[in-house]
Design a protein around this motif. Structure first.
Motif, PDB file in Angstrom:
ATOM      1  N   UNK A 108      45.426  39.401  46.042  1.00  0.00           N
ATOM      2  CA  UNK A 108      45.325  40.792  46.499  1.00  0.00           C
ATOM      3  C   UNK A 108      46.117  40.995  47.790  1.00  0.00           C
ATOM      4  N   UNK A 109      45.993  40.044  48.708  1.00  0.00           N
ATOM      5  CA  UNK A 109      46.688  40.143  49.995  1.00  0.00           C
ATOM      6  C   UNK A 109      48.205  40.159  49.799  1.00  0.00           C
ATOM      7  N   UNK A 110      48.698  39.271  48.925  1.00  0.00           N
ATOM      8  CA  UNK A 110      50.140  39.227  48.661  1.00  0.00           C
ATOM      9  C   UNK A 110      50.599  40.525  48.009  1.00  0.00           C
ATOM     10  N   UNK A 111      49.844  40.999  47.013  1.00  0.00           N
ATOM     11  CA  UNK A 111      50.243  42.241  46.344  1.00  0.00           C
ATOM     12  C   UNK A 111      50.247  43.421  47.304  1.00  0.00           C
ATOM     13  N   UNK A 112      49.247  43.501  48.178  1.00  0.00           N
ATOM     14  CA  UNK A 112      49.178  44.611  49.133  1.00  0.00           C
ATOM     15  C   UNK A 112      50.395  44.620  50.050  1.00  0.00           C
ATOM     16  N   UNK A 171      54.964  48.263  47.164  1.00  0.00           N
ATOM     17  CA  UNK A 171      54.844  49.600  47.740  1.00  0.00           C
ATOM     18  C   UNK A 171      53.992  50.441  46.789  1.00  0.00           C
ATOM     19  N   UNK A 172      52.878  51.004  47.256  1.00  0.00           N
ATOM     20  CA  UNK A 172      52.011  51.775  46.353  1.00  0.00           C
ATOM     21  C   UNK A 172      52.711  52.979  45.724  1.00  0.00           C
ATOM     22  N   UNK A 173      53.824  53.377  46.289  1.00  0.00           N
ATOM     23  CA  UNK A 173      54.568  54.503  45.717  1.00  0.00           C
ATOM     24  C   UNK A 173      54.972  54.244  44.271  1.00  0.00           C
ATOM     25  N   UNK A 174      55.174  52.978  43.912  1.00  0.00           N
ATOM     26  CA  UNK A 174      55.701  52.660  42.590  1.00  0.00           C
ATOM     27  C   UNK A 174      54.640  52.277  41.556  1.00  0.00           C
ATOM     28  N   UNK A 175      53.418  52.032  41.966  1.00  0.00           N
ATOM     29  CA  UNK A 175      52.369  51.713  41.010  1.00  0.00           C
ATOM     30  C   UNK A 175      52.556  50.393  40.278  1.00  0.00           C
ATOM     31  N   UNK A 176      53.141  49.388  40.952  1.00  0.00           N
ATOM     32  CA  UNK A 176      53.429  48.108  40.300  1.00  0.00           C
ATOM     33  C   UNK A 176      52.319  47.071  40.438  1.00  0.00           C
ATOM     34  N   UNK A 177      51.533  47.154  41.490  1.00  0.00           N
ATOM     35  CA  UNK A 177      50.499  46.142  41.729  1.00  0.00           C
ATOM     36  C   UNK A 177      49.396  46.246  40.685  1.00  0.00           C
ATOM     37  N   UNK A 178      48.805  45.121  40.374  1.00  0.00           N
ATOM     38  CA  UNK A 178      47.670  45.076  39.459  1.00  0.00           C
ATOM     39  C   UNK A 178      46.387  45.095  40.279  1.00  0.00           C
ATOM     40  N   UNK A 179      45.299  45.458  39.633  1.00  0.00           N
ATOM     41  CA  UNK A 179      43.997  45.366  40.281  1.00  0.00           C
ATOM     42  C   UNK A 179      43.490  43.933  40.168  1.00  0.00           C
ATOM     43  N   UNK A 180      42.516  43.611  40.983  1.00  0.00           N
ATOM     44  CA  UNK A 180      41.898  42.283  40.904  1.00  0.00           C
ATOM     45  C   UNK A 180      41.316  42.055  39.512  1.00  0.00           C
ATOM     46  N   UNK A 181      40.670  43.069  38.954  1.00  0.00           N
ATOM     47  CA  UNK A 181      40.099  42.949  37.616  1.00  0.00           C
ATOM     48  C   UNK A 181      41.148  42.663  36.553  1.00  0.00           C
ATOM     49  N   UNK A 182      42.316  43.284  36.664  1.00  0.00           N
ATOM     50  CA  UNK A 182      43.387  43.029  35.707  1.00  0.00           C
ATOM     51  C   UNK A 182      43.864  41.574  35.802  1.00  0.00           C
ATOM     52  N   UNK A 183      44.045  41.092  37.017  1.00  0.00           N
ATOM     53  CA  UNK A 183      44.516  39.710  37.198  1.00  0.00           C
ATOM     54  C   UNK A 183      43.483  38.725  36.675  1.00  0.00           C
ATOM     55  N   UNK A 184      42.238  38.867  37.087  1.00  0.00           N
ATOM     56  CA  UNK A 184      41.189  37.942  36.658  1.00  0.00           C
ATOM     57  C   UNK A 184      40.989  38.036  35.143  1.00  0.00           C
ATOM     58  N   UNK A 185      41.036  39.240  34.609  1.00  0.00           N
ATOM     59  CA  UNK A 185      40.854  39.419  33.174  1.00  0.00           C
ATOM     60  C   UNK A 185      41.920  38.743  32.345  1.00  0.00           C
ATOM     61  N   UNK A 186      43.164  38.861  32.751  1.00  0.00           N
ATOM     62  CA  UNK A 186      44.232  38.258  31.945  1.00  0.00           C
ATOM     63  C   UNK A 186      44.245  36.743  32.090  1.00  0.00           C
ATOM     64  N   UNK A 187      43.792  36.242  33.238  1.00  0.00           N
ATOM     65  CA  UNK A 187      43.745  34.783  33.413  1.00  0.00           C
ATOM     66  C   UNK A 187      42.810  34.118  32.401  1.00  0.00           C
ATOM     67  N   UNK A 188      41.859  34.864  31.867  1.00  0.00           N
ATOM     68  CA  UNK A 188      40.923  34.307  30.890  1.00  0.00           C
ATOM     69  C   UNK A 188      41.516  34.232  29.484  1.00  0.00           C
TER      70      UNK A 188
END
Length: 154
Positions: A18-22, A26-43
């Protein structure tokens, strides 16, 4: 720049990711994932994350998925404080190496049009294959195109 250490990452690394993504996206582009998305796909099967650490601190990561002989670089990010010091290239080479070890013949990614990371991908053999119009959406409702890239690994 000190030594870049690559280690396997997982759900327990969500705060560092989360820290690296933040910092990196740039939030202007909507590229970062949420924590839930990252944890969910890791499974999911075939998904792995590689962390780049410098002095024990996570400064970048790559999230990838392989299915049979195809793979996708889902997300890659580097803390701007260490940008252009080889962290991104080291992560990308690691993903390519892991793909080869898994028998992947083709690696795909998508990236926002005009993202400076395109130069990194081109330097590693990626070629543009297509456009996804209005793929990214900012919080303000702006849309931005994504370009798809791929590289043959065989």
């Amino acid at each position: 720049m000190r030594l870049i250490e690559l280690v396997a990452g997982g759900g327990a690394d969500a705060e560092a990711i989360d820290r690296v993504m933040a910092a990196a996206f740039d939030p202007r582009y909507g590229e970062a994932w949420t924590r839930g998305q990252v944890v969910g796909i890791l499974a999911m099967p075939g998904v792995w994350m590689t962390l780049a650490r410098v002095d024990e601190r996570v400064v970048g990561f790559a999230l990838s998925r392989a299915i049979m002989d195809e793979a996708e670089l889902l997300l890659i990010a580097v803390d701007p404080a260490v940008a252009r010091t080889g962290v991104g290239a080291t992560l990308l080479r690691s993903v390519i190496g892991e793909c080869r070890a898994r028998g992947v013949r083709r690696l795909h990614l998508e990236v926002r049009a005009n993202n400076p990371a395109v130069a990194l991908y081109a330097a590693h053999g990626f070629r543009r294959e297509g456009v996804r119009r209005h793929y990214y959406r900012s919080r303000a409702g702006e849309t931005f195109d994504a370009h798809t890239y791929a590289v043959a690994l065989d």
